[in-house]
Scaffold this active site. Structure first.
Site, PDB file in Angstrom:
ATOM      1  N   SER A 142     -65.231  15.207   1.984  1.00 41.31           N
ATOM      2  CA  SER A 142     -63.661  15.658   2.105  1.00 41.31           C
ATOM      3  C   SER A 142     -62.981  14.504   2.785  1.00 41.31           C
ATOM      4  CB  SER A 142     -63.603  17.042   2.597  1.00 41.31           C
ATOM      5  OG  SER A 142     -62.458  17.689   2.742  1.00 41.31           O
ATOM      6  N   ASN A 143     -61.858  14.821   3.474  1.00 38.44           N
ATOM      7  CA  ASN A 143     -60.904  14.115   3.994  1.00 38.44           C
ATOM      8  C   ASN A 143     -60.359  14.730   5.410  1.00 38.44           C
ATOM      9  OD1 ASN A 143     -58.520  15.047   3.107  1.00 38.44           O
ATOM     10  ND2 ASN A 143     -59.438  14.360   1.360  1.00 38.44           N
ATOM     11  N   HIS A 144     -59.669  14.153   6.246  1.00 42.64           N
ATOM     12  CA  HIS A 144     -59.253  14.476   7.507  1.00 42.64           C
ATOM     13  C   HIS A 144     -57.672  15.502   7.091  1.00 42.64           C
ATOM     14  CE1 HIS A 144     -61.926  12.635   9.806  1.00 42.64           C
ATOM     15  NE2 HIS A 144     -61.558  11.439   9.233  1.00 42.64           N
ATOM     16  N   SER A 145     -57.425  15.669   6.044  1.00 42.24           N
ATOM     17  CA  SER A 145     -56.178  16.378   5.842  1.00 42.24           C
ATOM     18  C   SER A 145     -56.067  17.879   6.600  1.00 42.24           C
ATOM     19  CB  SER A 145     -55.676  16.549   4.429  1.00 42.24           C
ATOM     20  OG  SER A 145     -54.700  17.392   4.457  1.00 42.24           O
ATOM     21  N   ALA A 195     -54.139  16.100   0.021  1.00 41.94           N
ATOM     22  CA  ALA A 195     -55.168  14.750   0.051  1.00 41.94           C
ATOM     23  C   ALA A 195     -56.558  15.060  -0.971  1.00 41.94           C
ATOM     24  CB  ALA A 195     -55.229  14.525   1.209  1.00 41.94           C
TER      25      ALA A 195
END
Ligand code: CTP
Length: 232
Positions: free
Chosen positions: A29-32, A97
């Site tokens: 995943s990502n930091h959004s 994101a």
């Protein structure tokens, strides 16, 4: 802000990260955090719009009689959910994101740490904004985001063209206290019909207000064009 132009307009918003499963307990995943997308939704709701939000996993609660939220995990799920709303939407804001790649295979059982190293093979995810950019009608308006680390304006202009956006909101990772996780953001609005417009660092509520105001201005521009064309 022009309050009437958004009244009853149907707005689709994607927000938050996507999670791409590796096995039943792990994902990429990502930091959004989804803060920007939810702040934009609030501004539209305050202006009387009907909002359909397709949200990746976030820790934000929002309830409103004119708001429909569909919770999703992966990019594919986000795309499928958007398909329910895009055709009828007057405005689409792609603030999510979305993970660009996903593991080629999801392991059915939890991967055990037997090997000293292993490789995950990744395949490209669907580009949601690009797909809807291909089928966008002239009466529909779409807005995308670009989070860049270098050659920011060039990359954002390319995304404007490639994904058939009417406006791209550029965030730079080089700006302090901006983008992922922060309550503040510094944006540049890039439109096809105007020179880039840079805004100062502001709270995301104020940034959302600026973005929705820019969208109102795009709508007004469009109606003026239509009205003038009538006399030509
Ligand atoms: N986007 C999308 N679906 C994807 C990837 C991106 O809908 N699979 C949307 C984002 O919500 C954003 C815009 O496209 O509005 C640009 O996203 P970004 O991640 O900055 O660009 P990419 O096209 O993924 O390009 P790159 O990662 O190479 O910069």
């Amino acid at each position: 802000m022009n309050a009437t132009i958004l009244h009853n307009k149907k707005v689709l918003i994607t927000t938050g990260p996507t999670r791409e499963a590796i096995d039943p307990v792990r994902y990429i995943s990502n930091h959004s955090t989804g803060k920007m997308g939810y702040a934009i939704a609030k501004q539209f709701l305050q202006q009387g719009a009907q909002v359909f939000m397709v949200s990746g996993p976030v820790c934000i609660e929002l309830q409103h009689s004119n708001l429909t939220i569909v919770q999703v995990n992966s990019a594919n799920e986000m795309y499928m959910a958007c398909c329910r709303f895009f055709e009828d939407a007057d405005i689409a804001v792609f603030a999510a994101a979305v993970a660009d790649y996903r593991p080629a295979k999801i392991a059915e059982q939890k991967i055990k740490k037997e090997e000293s190293s292993f490789t995950i093979s990744m395949v490209k995810n669907i580009d949601i904004a690009y797909e809807f950019g291909k089928v966008k009608k002239t009466k529909q308006l779409s807005v995308g985001f670009a989070l860049e680390t270098n050659d920011e304006l060039v990359h954002a202009q390319n995304k404007l063209q490639k994904k058939n956006f009417d406006m791209v909101i550029l965030n730079s990772m080089n700006d302090a206290n901006s983008a992922f996780g922060y309550d503040t953001n510094k944006i540049t609005a890039i439109r096809k019909d105007q020179l880039p417009r840079e805004f100062p660092l502001k709270h995301k509520t104020e940034v959302a207000r600026d973005i929705v105001k820019e969208i109102c201005s795009l709508l007004i521009h469009r109606y003026e064009h239509k009205a003038l064309a009538y006399f030509e």
